[in-house]
Write an enzyme that holds these catalytic residues in place. Structure first.
Site, PDB file in Angstrom:
ATOM      1  CD  GLU A   1      -2.077   5.932  -3.564  1.00 27.80           C
ATOM      2  OE1 GLU A   1      -3.145   5.444  -4.155  1.00 27.80           O
ATOM      3  OE2 GLU A   1      -1.948   6.677  -2.794  1.00 27.80           O
TER       4      GLU A   1
ATOM      5  CE  LYS B   1      -4.166   1.978   2.108  1.00 32.37           C
ATOM      6  NZ  LYS B   1      -3.796   3.304   2.374  1.00 32.37           N
TER       7      LYS B   1
HETATM    8  P1  AMP Z   1      -7.425   4.528   2.236  1.00 33.92           P
HETATM    9  O1  AMP Z   1      -7.665   5.956   1.494  1.00 33.92           O
HETATM   10  O2  AMP Z   1      -6.776   4.483   3.523  1.00 33.92           O
HETATM   11  O3  AMP Z   1      -8.928   3.991   2.561  1.00 33.92           O
HETATM   12  O4  AMP Z   1      -6.720   3.457   1.380  1.00 33.92           O
HETATM   13  C1  AMP Z   1      -7.439   3.184  -0.002  1.00 33.92           C
HETATM   14  C2  AMP Z   1      -6.308   3.899  -0.719  1.00 33.92           C
HETATM   15  O5  AMP Z   1      -4.975   3.314  -0.836  1.00 33.92           O
HETATM   16  C3  AMP Z   1      -6.620   3.775  -2.209  1.00 33.92           C
HETATM   17  O6  AMP Z   1      -7.810   4.791  -2.510  1.00 33.92           O
HETATM   18  C4  AMP Z   1      -5.147   4.109  -3.133  1.00 33.92           C
HETATM   19  O7  AMP Z   1      -5.443   5.658  -3.167  1.00 33.92           O
HETATM   20  C5  AMP Z   1      -4.421   3.755  -2.052  1.00 33.92           C
HETATM   21  N1  AMP Z   1      -3.447   2.738  -2.503  1.00 33.92           N
HETATM   22  C6  AMP Z   1      -2.160   2.332  -2.277  1.00 33.92           C
HETATM   23  N2  AMP Z   1      -1.690   1.302  -2.819  1.00 33.92           N
HETATM   24  C7  AMP Z   1      -2.646   0.746  -3.431  1.00 33.92           C
HETATM   25  C8  AMP Z   1      -2.917  -0.547  -4.127  1.00 33.92           C
HETATM   26  N3  AMP Z   1      -1.656  -1.375  -4.181  1.00 33.92           N
HETATM   27  N4  AMP Z   1      -3.898  -0.911  -4.311  1.00 33.92           N
HETATM   28  C9  AMP Z   1      -4.903  -0.210  -4.023  1.00 33.92           C
HETATM   29  N5  AMP Z   1      -5.050   1.204  -3.519  1.00 33.92           N
HETATM   30  C10 AMP Z   1      -3.845   1.394  -3.030  1.00 33.92           C
END
Ligand code: AMP
Length: 614
Positions: free
Chosen positions: A333, A283
């Site tokens: 991302e 992530k």
């Molecule tokens: P959050 O914003 O904490 O809800 O986490 C989801 C977000 O993580 C997504 O909207 C992306 O912007 C980010 N993200 C980072 N790495 C990844 C990945 N490998 N797959 C999907 N989303 C990712």
């Protein structure tokens, strides 16, 4: 349609607070609107002149609006300004002063929605020398022909202060209500609903049938809106062809799609219990970009569906070189990469790339790498229904060699130990954690359905994840903080069901002095005298603000509280955050993308569960 009819509806809607009544009124208005004008009506309800991704900014400063009111009413600028000081709302000032106009207009025609729209569009698009005077003239021209109630809204639109308390969900509810008679005639839909109600008692069926049918229509509309973010054009198609019109709403490069969202679980074991064998990806902590390629034309959208193409020239350039399809929509991302150390910069550095000025210089200094994780469309084919594992294969083929666009790092496993190891390695590399993905799931636009599950490093603090809250007000600083104009924020979470923002925390820690000053500057722009229409809060801040800005917050735990309205049912206590502290401003999120009441309630339940060991 006459603008007066619309303005009178705005007036009625502004007075009611029940969502049901609002929906009925809206449905009545949509019934009246003609199919050529309906898109404009919808945009005005959304407080804009075109779908958000087209970025038509109608903004006009208060000073210029005051001047236009003066021009049209015959009062002096000072008199207008004085009235504004008293009323705190230029819309009401225009309504009052135009009602007792000092000068009769030489020419005044009945205003149509088209005419109002045309002038507002000219106001939005005129720039350069003399444009301010032209904007004042265009607004004054409208006010000249306006009745008092029309004036109220003509003024509020360019100020960005419509205050109707209506969000997209309510607009969609109203469409569904309108289309119910047609849906009742649809054999297939009715059959589906009847089958679902077979178990119910016969006397309950009739009422349930109608409710279910309406919910189905609503779902169909939202399903299309999720993949085609232009509610105006959807309304037009519905008006022209009824439910059949939805068939013509297609996913298309250039029109943003609502991003899929991640659920959260606190442990690797629970992830495996939920998904079985799954893909686990690193992530990355940057910002999410949706890339649309249409031949050599590239558009890049943020998570809020803003067009940010201009900000990332190196990404657009790389798309033309690296993407092996004529047309494509994919997501990733973006992170700033430090070529000297071979490491990724932290979020605070990456976020500096979200800017309108010095773009070229910053692109050289902090070039971005886009880590791609999904593909939704390729050369005329909608890929959203394919299972994730097939989309990933397509993505791997779509992205050619290069430095700027790469794929996310990923493994496939059903072993919690391996996930934990991968998580620890990711965190060590300075990444945020991991995201596990259901190998069989389609791309679910705009929703959170356990197709993606995140596990973040902040789960090691008390809460299993940070919470994204929406600022609804602020308190003046005391003592040391008086100099910043702001000492604490009042924040809320989003209630999807009611389309309202419910208070959850007062936050006074976690901000640096610079951040306090920045927050004050940012928030004073959306300051309101009264509680904004979609806000539920019993705490009264010193200043209310329009729910617009999202703040990421960490806290020790979620507790019950009589003061806050989040997740509060009649006569019971709401939920609050204990020891909340700000982590950062989330410029990438819209208020409706903040953490929801439902999520907080689920986190609260899970937390109890962990504590009691049940
Ligand atoms: P959050 O914003 O904490 O809800 O986490 C989801 C977000 O993580 C997504 O909207 C992306 O912007 C980010 N993200 C980072 N790495 C990844 C990945 N490998 N797959 C999907 N989303 C990712």
């Amino acid at each position: 349609m006459h603008f007066k009819v619309l303005a009178e509806f705005f007036g009625k809607i502004e007075k009611v607070s029940s969502r049901l009544k609002m929906t009925d009124l809206l449905a009545e208005l949509f019934e009246k609107a003609d199919s050529d004008g309906i898109a404009k009506v919808i945009y005005l309800f959304q407080g804009q002149l075109a779908p958000a991704f087209e970025q038509v900014e109608i903004g006009m400063g208060e000073k210029f609006v005051e001047e236009a009111i003066a021009k049209a009413s015959g009062y002096t600028r000072e008199e207008v300004h004085k009235a504004y000081k008293e009323k705190g709302d230029l819309g009401l000032v225009a309504e009052q002063l135009l009602g007792k106009k000092k000068q009769k207009s030489l020419f005044s025609a009945e205003l149509s929605v088209e005419k109002v729209f045309r002038n507002l569009m000219k106001i939005a698009t005129s720039e350069g020398q003399g444009s301010q005077q032209l904007k004042i003239k265009l607004l004054a021209e409208l006010l000249n022909s306006a009745s008092p109630i029309e004036a109220r809204y003509i003024v509020r639109i360019p100020l960005g202060k419509m205050r109707l308390g209506i969000g997209d969900p309510t607009i969609m509810d109203a469409f569904a209500l309108n289309l119910l008679p047609e849906a009742k005639k649809g054999k297939k839909l009715v059959k589906e609903v009847k089958a679902e109600l077979k178990e119910k008692k016969p006397e309950k069926r009739k009422e349930e049938e109608e409710r279910k049918l309406r919910a189905k229509v609503r779902e169909m509309i939202e399903g299309k809106y999720n993949v085609h973010s232009d509610l105006g054009s959807i309304a037009e198609k519905l008006k022209k062809h009824g439910l059949d019109g939805l068939k013509n709403v297609e996913i298309r490069p250039g029109v943003p799609i609502r991003p899929t969202l991640a659920e959260r679980l606190p442990t690797a074991r629970e992830i495996v219990e939920k998904l079985g064998k799954c893909a686990v990806e690193a992530k990355y902590d940057g910002f999410r970009l949706a890339v649309h390629k249409d031949g050599s034309r590239v558009s890049i959208f943020s998570r809020r569906q803003e067009n940010v193409t201009e900000m990332f020239p190196e990404v657009a350039e790389a798309v033309r070189k690296q993407v092996k399809a004529e047309k494509a929509i994919f997501e990733g991302e973006a992170l700033a990469f430090n070529e000297e150390t071979g490491e990724y910069y932290p979020f605070q550095v990456t976020i500096q790339r979200k800017r309108k000025y010095d773009v070229g210089k910053m692109a050289k200094e902090f070039p971005l790498t886009l880590f791609c994780f999904d593909v939704l469309y390729e050369d005329g084919k909608n890929l959203m229904q394919l299972p994730f594992k097939e989309r990933r294969e397509k993505l791997e083929k779509l992205i050619g060699k290069g430095k700027t666009i790469v794929l996310t790092d990923s493994i496939i496993t059903d072993d919690p130990k391996k996930i934990e190891k991968y998580f620890d390695e990711s965190v060590e590399k300075g990444l945020e954690g991991i995201i596990a993905k259901d190998l069989e799931a389609p791309y679910i636009a705009g929703a959170r359905k356990f197709a993606w599950i995140k596990l973040k490093r902040s789960y090691r603090s008390e809460l299993s994840d940070t919470i994204d809250t929406v600022v609804i007000g602020y308190f003046k600083g005391r003592g040391q903080r008086t100099k910043f104009g702001l000492g604490a924020l009042l924040t809320a979470v989003y209630d999807e069901k009611e389309d309202r923002f419910k208070s959850i925390a007062k936050i006074g820690t976690g901000m640096s002095e610079q951040q306090l000053a920045d927050l004050h500057k940012m928030l004073s722009k959306s300051k309101q005298k009264k509680k904004p229409a979609r806000v539920d809060s019993e705490l009264e801040p010193d200043s209310w603000v329009e729910p617009r800005h999202v703040i990421e917050v960490n806290a020790d735990e979620i507790t019950k509280s009589p003061m806050h309205t989040a997740a509060r049912e009649k006569g019971k206590e709401g939920l609050a955050l204990r020891f909340p502290r700000m982590v950062k401003i989330r410029q990438d999120k819209k208020p409706e993308q903040a953490t929801t009441v439902k999520e907080v309630a689920a986190m609260f339940k899970r937390q109890k569960h962990v504590k009691t060991g049940e």
